[in-house]
Design a protein around this motif. Structure first.
Motif: not given
Ligand SMILES: [Mg+2]
Ligand SMILES: Nc1ncnc2c1ncn2[C@@H]1O[C@H](COP(=O)(O)OP(=O)(O)OP(=O)(O)O)[C@@H](O)[C@H]1O
Lengths: 256, 324
Positions: A87, A172-173, A45
């Motif tokens: 995220q 991000d995810e 991240t």
């Molecule tokens: Mg992360």
């Protein structure tokens, strides 16, 4: 033949006090769907924060389509065609789902116009509606974004990123917190997006990663541990080592 | 019916009542209400400036009195020292406030929350003490009194602020124009950028919004609104005084906004009207009237966090057959 890389990181580092969260990363990313994986706290991240301009790097340079963007602010990078989801999913909670996407879409055309009426802007409305349609949120358009389920917030964030018409999309995810059915839809969606936009995805779900990515970068302790096509990554003993103690499923996924 | 449609109708009714007031009030021998209403309109406008920043961009300013004061002094100095007419003096007041906001904004918009609140207070304190010191220019403690120039001349007819009705209608016209301007602003793409910045600065930046620029624009417009309110108040009171630049005055704008309804169009006006009423009426009979103000603020924050206007909208939406 030399092609200008979409995104180029040259010896990029970021320290937090004594911690080297990102430690001398040199990478060239883009072209299709690539994935960044790595254990918790590996610096994934943070790397996205450096790329998107939310954090300045402690050292190193970043280039987008050959242009040095190291010192550009986040909004300027977005205007160069970079979009990113976070995220910890983030939208404008008090605004409607539609307004969220509308704002994202409007940033490419006189975004600070004080005279027009936003409700009357047909062109942006069409783009916003298309983005909602693409992620399947049309039915929630008038709901407050803050009242959506976690999975729907994640989809809304993707819709907003799409409405920006990016040339590079950082996710991000994206499937974190989604049900298996939602995950399946999201994977199909990302695959579709990958056909027209370069995508970099951070993801812990190995099934998703191996199902989508043409290239995988493994990050551990802020450094690039491995970089290559999925098959090579799955067979890399160093990668398996880095994931030891990470939990059965993920290990199995790497093996399988 | 929708909530918006009902509110539009009520706003039209309110406007009609306000326009008719100079002719209706004398029928009830209540002319003195005209001056109070004029003052409410001015304070409503001033509160709207705090609301623009807090309710729409998410910046809590405790320094709007600075721009109010610049509007006041712009007019007073313009008339008294430069011999300007009504319009140029008004223009000077607004321009002075906007210019001050443009400069202070460069520094202030880099900060958020309490840091932002503090820097806005600091700016206003600096100029408050400066205004007290620069006696030759500002009149210091005594302030600066002046005789207001005529608003306009049509042949033999002179529109003068000495005529209560003219004065009231001039103030009303500016207040209506300023609120119409805000309504339009909040419905524009820039208004959406304000909302985005208020909701999430980080997300706004990732979408390509230049957060500092958006905040600065809002800061300057808010300064202009406060400046207009101050300029009108100078004409209304025929003087300018540093007292109105004190941060306590700024705080009142914030309180009126919170009570009336943060982030709504007319809420600040409603809050200002209600609390100036409390001040005018109650302070004459009870010296501790501020306790009432305090209680009203606490009750709103606890029971109606979106203020009177917000509670009103919520109540309307709950009525059968009303869409939100
Ligand atoms: Mg992360
Ligand atoms: N703003 C910050 N201040 C201090 N330390 C930070 C900050 N952001 C991240 N870190 C630290 O840097 C390291 C890398 O964090 P990062 O969030 O980049 O990891 P990650 O690979 O994304 O992990 P995860 O898979 O859990 O999301 C962690 O040790 C984290 O605690």
């Amino acid at each position: 033949m030399s092609v200008v890389p979409v995104l180029e990181l040259i010896d990029v580092s970021r320290r937090f006090g004594g911690l080297r969260a990102v430690d001398g990363v040199t990478l060239s990313l883009g072209r299709g769907i690539s994935a960044i994986i790595g254990p918790n706290g590996a610096g994934k991240t943070t790397l996205f924060n450096l790329i998107s301009g939310l954090l300045p790097p402690s050292a190193g340079r970043i280039q987008l389509h050959g242009q040095d963007i190291t010192h550009l602010k986040a909004h300027a990078r977005a205007r160069l065609g970079m979009a990113r989801t976070l995220q910890i999913k983030s939208v404008f909670p008090a605004l409607s789902v539609y307004e969220n996407v509308w704002i994202a879409a409007r940033q490419r055309y006189r975004p600070l116009d004080p005279f027009g009426l936003w409700r009357r802007d047909r062109a942006t409305a069409a783009e916003a509606e298309a983005a909602l349609e693409e992620v399947g949120l049309t039915g929630c358009a008038d709901m407050a974004a803050g009242s959506l389920s976690y999975g729907d917030v994640a989809r809304l964030e993707i819709a907003m990123a799409l409405a920006q018409r990016p040339s590079l999309l950082l996710l991000d995810e994206p499937v974190c917190g989604m049900s298996p059915a939602e995950t399946e839809q999201a994977v199909a969606l990302i695959r579709r997006i990958g056909e027209r936009t370069d995508v970099v995805i951070i993801e812990h779900d190995m099934e998703v990663v191996f199902g989508l990515a043409e290239r995988i970068v493994v990050l551990a302790q802020g450094r690039v541990l491995a970089d290559g096509p999925p098959a090579a990554i799955a067979a890399d003993p160093a990668v398996q080592e880095a994931y030891l103690g990470q939990g059965e499923d993920e290990e199995e996924a790497v093996h399988g | 019916m929708s909530v918006t449609a009902i509110n539009r109708t009520l706003t039209a009714v309110l406007l009609a009542v306000l326009v008719a007031a100079p002719w209706v009030l004398p029928m009830f021998e209540a002319e003195f209400w005209l001056a109070i209403t004029a003052e409410m309109l001015i304070w409503g406008l001033f509160a709207a400036s705090a609301n623009l920043l807090f309710g729409h961009v998410g910046l809590l300013s405790f320094g709007q009195a600075l721009y109010f004061g610049f509007g006041m002094y712009g007019v007073a100095i313009g008339v008294d020292r430069f011999g300007l007419g009504f319009w140029p003096a008004l223009g000077l007041g607004i321009a002075a406030a906007v210019a001050m906001a443009a400069v202070a904004g460069v520094f202030a918009v880099r900060l958020t929350w309490h840091y932002f609140a503090i820097i806005t207070v600091v700016f206003s304190l600096i100029f408050y003490f400066l205004a007290l010191r620069l006696k030759p220019l500002t009149g210091g403690d005594d302030g600066l009194s002046f005789a207001p120039p005529p608003v306009a001349r049509f042949g033999d007819v002179t529109l003068s602020l000495g005529d209560e009705t003219v004065q009231y209608l001039v103030i009303l016209a500016f207040a209506v124009a300023a609120f119409a301007f805000q309504a339009r602003l909040y419905a524009s793409p820039l208004g959406r950028a304000f909302a985005a910045v208020r909701e999430s600065e980080r997300k706004a930046a990732l979408l390509g919004i230049d957060v500092l620029k958006v905040r600065w624009i809002a800061f300057v417009i808010a300064g202009g609104l406060a400046g207009l309110a101050g300029a009108l108040f100078a004409f209304y009171g025929r003087y300018a005084s540093a007292t109105y630049m004190y941060y306590v005055v700024s705080g009142e704008a914030v309180i009126w906004t919170i009570v009336g309804g943060t982030g709504t169009l007319l809420g600040p006006g409603i809050g200002a009207a209600l609390l100036t009423l409390v001040r005018e009426e109650l302070s004459t009979v009870w010296e501790h009237y501020l306790l009432v103000v305090g209680a009203v603020v606490i009750l709103t924050v606890v029971f109606a966090p979106r203020g009177i206007a917000g509670a009103w909208n919520a109540a309307l939406a709950r009525l059968p057959g009303v869409r939100s």
